[in-house]
Scaffold this motif. Sequence first.
Motif, PDB file in Angstrom:
ATOM      1  N   GLY A 183       0.806  -1.209   0.000  1.00 47.82           N
ATOM      2  CA  GLY A 183       0.000   0.000   0.000  1.00 47.82           C
ATOM      3  C   GLY A 183       0.840   1.261   0.000  1.00 47.82           C
ATOM      4  N   VAL A 184       1.897   1.270   0.811  1.00 48.68           N
ATOM      5  CA  VAL A 184       2.776   2.444   0.865  1.00 48.68           C
ATOM      6  C   VAL A 184       3.437   2.680  -0.491  1.00 48.68           C
ATOM      7  N   VAL A 185       3.869   1.607  -1.133  1.00 45.93           N
ATOM      8  CA  VAL A 185       4.498   1.737  -2.449  1.00 45.93           C
ATOM      9  C   VAL A 185       3.497   2.282  -3.464  1.00 45.93           C
ATOM     10  N   ALA A 186       2.270   1.784  -3.442  1.00 41.83           N
ATOM     11  CA  ALA A 186       1.259   2.243  -4.405  1.00 41.83           C
ATOM     12  C   ALA A 186       0.875   3.700  -4.152  1.00 41.83           C
ATOM     13  N   ILE A 187       0.878   4.119  -2.894  1.00 40.28           N
ATOM     14  CA  ILE A 187       0.547   5.515  -2.572  1.00 40.28           C
ATOM     15  C   ILE A 187       1.701   6.436  -2.969  1.00 40.28           C
ATOM     16  N   ALA A 188       2.917   6.035  -2.661  1.00 43.34           N
ATOM     17  CA  ALA A 188       4.075   6.897  -2.875  1.00 43.34           C
ATOM     18  C   ALA A 188       4.547   6.924  -4.328  1.00 43.34           C
ATOM     19  N   ARG A 189       4.519   5.770  -4.991  1.00 43.53           N
ATOM     20  CA  ARG A 189       5.074   5.687  -6.346  1.00 43.53           C
ATOM     21  C   ARG A 189       4.144   4.891  -7.230  1.00 43.53           C
ATOM     22  N   ASP A 190       3.339   5.569  -8.005  1.00 50.20           N
ATOM     23  CA  ASP A 190       2.394   4.896  -8.894  1.00 50.20           C
ATOM     24  C   ASP A 190       3.056   4.136 -10.034  1.00 50.20           C
ATOM     25  N   ASP A 191       4.292   4.465 -10.364  1.00 52.04           N
ATOM     26  CA  ASP A 191       4.933   3.855 -11.522  1.00 52.04           C
ATOM     27  C   ASP A 191       5.499   2.463 -11.253  1.00 52.04           C
ATOM     28  N   VAL A 192       5.398   1.957 -10.049  1.00 45.04           N
ATOM     29  CA  VAL A 192       5.911   0.626  -9.730  1.00 45.04           C
ATOM     30  C   VAL A 192       5.003  -0.459 -10.311  1.00 45.04           C
ATOM     31  N   LEU A 234       1.807  -1.982 -12.872  1.00 47.66           N
ATOM     32  CA  LEU A 234       1.358  -1.877 -14.252  1.00 47.66           C
ATOM     33  C   LEU A 234       0.117  -0.997 -14.335  1.00 47.66           C
ATOM     34  N   ALA A 235       0.031  -0.228 -15.384  1.00 47.30           N
ATOM     35  CA  ALA A 235      -1.187   0.541 -15.649  1.00 47.30           C
ATOM     36  C   ALA A 235      -2.006  -0.259 -16.660  1.00 47.30           C
ATOM     37  N   THR A 236      -3.216  -0.583 -16.304  1.00 45.55           N
ATOM     38  CA  THR A 236      -4.062  -1.398 -17.172  1.00 45.55           C
ATOM     39  C   THR A 236      -5.257  -0.567 -17.630  1.00 45.55           C
ATOM     40  N   PRO A 237      -5.240  -0.128 -18.876  1.00 41.34           N
ATOM     41  CA  PRO A 237      -6.370   0.668 -19.355  1.00 41.34           C
ATOM     42  C   PRO A 237      -7.597  -0.208 -19.594  1.00 41.34           C
ATOM     43  N   HIS A 238      -8.740   0.358 -19.389  1.00 36.81           N
ATOM     44  CA  HIS A 238     -10.031  -0.286 -19.664  1.00 36.81           C
ATOM     45  C   HIS A 238     -10.255  -1.541 -18.831  1.00 36.81           C
ATOM     46  N   TYR A 239      -9.807  -1.529 -17.604  1.00 35.62           N
ATOM     47  CA  TYR A 239     -10.048  -2.646 -16.690  1.00 35.62           C
ATOM     48  C   TYR A 239     -11.377  -2.408 -15.986  1.00 35.62           C
ATOM     49  N   THR A 240     -12.172  -3.427 -15.876  1.00 31.10           N
ATOM     50  CA  THR A 240     -13.510  -3.290 -15.304  1.00 31.10           C
ATOM     51  C   THR A 240     -13.479  -2.754 -13.886  1.00 31.10           C
ATOM     52  N   PHE A 241     -12.566  -3.237 -13.078  1.00 27.12           N
ATOM     53  CA  PHE A 241     -12.475  -2.821 -11.680  1.00 27.12           C
ATOM     54  C   PHE A 241     -11.341  -1.816 -11.488  1.00 27.12           C
ATOM     55  N   GLU A 242     -11.254  -0.854 -12.396  1.00 25.00           N
ATOM     56  CA  GLU A 242     -10.156   0.096 -12.386  1.00 25.00           C
ATOM     57  C   GLU A 242     -10.351   1.164 -11.308  1.00 25.00           C
ATOM     58  N   PHE A 243      -9.367   1.249 -10.429  1.00 24.20           N
ATOM     59  CA  PHE A 243      -9.249   2.327  -9.457  1.00 24.20           C
ATOM     60  C   PHE A 243      -7.909   2.982  -9.714  1.00 24.20           C
ATOM     61  N   SER A 244      -7.711   4.153  -9.182  1.00 25.26           N
ATOM     62  CA  SER A 244      -6.376   4.737  -9.257  1.00 25.26           C
ATOM     63  C   SER A 244      -5.461   3.902  -8.358  1.00 25.26           C
ATOM     64  N   LEU A 245      -4.190   3.889  -8.679  1.00 27.48           N
ATOM     65  CA  LEU A 245      -3.259   3.110  -7.867  1.00 27.48           C
ATOM     66  C   LEU A 245      -3.145   3.675  -6.458  1.00 27.48           C
ATOM     67  N   THR A 246      -3.410   4.959  -6.301  1.00 23.85           N
ATOM     68  CA  THR A 246      -3.424   5.532  -4.955  1.00 23.85           C
ATOM     69  C   THR A 246      -4.574   4.937  -4.151  1.00 23.85           C
ATOM     70  N   SER A 247      -5.721   4.764  -4.782  1.00 24.18           N
ATOM     71  CA  SER A 247      -6.869   4.136  -4.100  1.00 24.18           C
ATOM     72  C   SER A 247      -6.546   2.694  -3.719  1.00 24.18           C
ATOM     73  N   TRP A 248      -5.938   1.953  -4.652  1.00 30.91           N
ATOM     74  CA  TRP A 248      -5.540   0.583  -4.344  1.00 30.91           C
ATOM     75  C   TRP A 248      -4.522   0.575  -3.205  1.00 30.91           C
ATOM     76  N   GLY A 249      -3.649   1.566  -3.192  1.00 28.85           N
ATOM     77  CA  GLY A 249      -2.661   1.646  -2.121  1.00 28.85           C
ATOM     78  C   GLY A 249      -3.308   1.818  -0.764  1.00 28.85           C
ATOM     79  N   TRP A 250      -4.292   2.695  -0.665  1.00 26.74           N
ATOM     80  CA  TRP A 250      -4.990   2.887   0.615  1.00 26.74           C
ATOM     81  C   TRP A 250      -5.767   1.643   1.012  1.00 26.74           C
ATOM     82  N   ILE A 251      -6.363   0.967   0.035  1.00 27.25           N
ATOM     83  CA  ILE A 251      -7.100  -0.273   0.334  1.00 27.25           C
ATOM     84  C   ILE A 251      -6.145  -1.313   0.918  1.00 27.25           C
ATOM     85  N   HIS A 252      -5.001  -1.506   0.259  1.00 30.81           N
ATOM     86  CA  HIS A 252      -4.031  -2.500   0.744  1.00 30.81           C
ATOM     87  C   HIS A 252      -3.433  -2.093   2.091  1.00 30.81           C
ATOM     88  N   LEU A 253      -3.187  -0.813   2.268  1.00 27.08           N
ATOM     89  CA  LEU A 253      -2.623  -0.334   3.527  1.00 27.08           C
ATOM     90  C   LEU A 253      -3.585  -0.581   4.686  1.00 27.08           C
TER      91      LEU A 253
END
Length: 145
Positions: A50-59, A61-80
């Motif tokens: 979660g900390v990595v996803a919040i701090a550095r989005d480029d770590v 993969l960016a997946t365009p047009h994914y059904t369950f697409e959230f920003s990586l910052t959102s995924w980072g907070w969820i995992h954290l």
Amino acid sequence: MAQASGPYYDPSGAAPAPGGGRRNTTAVTGLVLFAGVMMLIDGVLGILQGVVAIARDDVYLATPHYTFEFSLTSWGWIHLLLGVVLTVVGYGVISGAAWGRVVGIALVSLNLVLNFLFLPYYPVWSLIAIALSAFVLWALCVYRD
């Protein structure tokens, strides 16, 4: 000489536990302890993920047009957040608290689903986390008081 059989027959001759079920073996108790330790480790790794996803989005993969697409910052907070709660509940499982196993089953199930949804962002780790969650879920469900 007729042998006893039935749903609670134990060939070792051990008396059934109160309530009619079998007693836990050392292996089952050890599996629950291992599940609790794995929940602690999974929680700490979730915090780091979660900390990595919040701090550095480029770590990730960016997946365009994914059904369950959230920003990586959102995924980072969820995992954290889930990592922090998994760590606390993992400690509860290790300490033998009944609430730890019950809440652990729910949280590990949620963790399994969230790692499935996170699969396109970090496939290898997500598959490992799914397998780990499935094992922990099994170990927590096998244990009986």
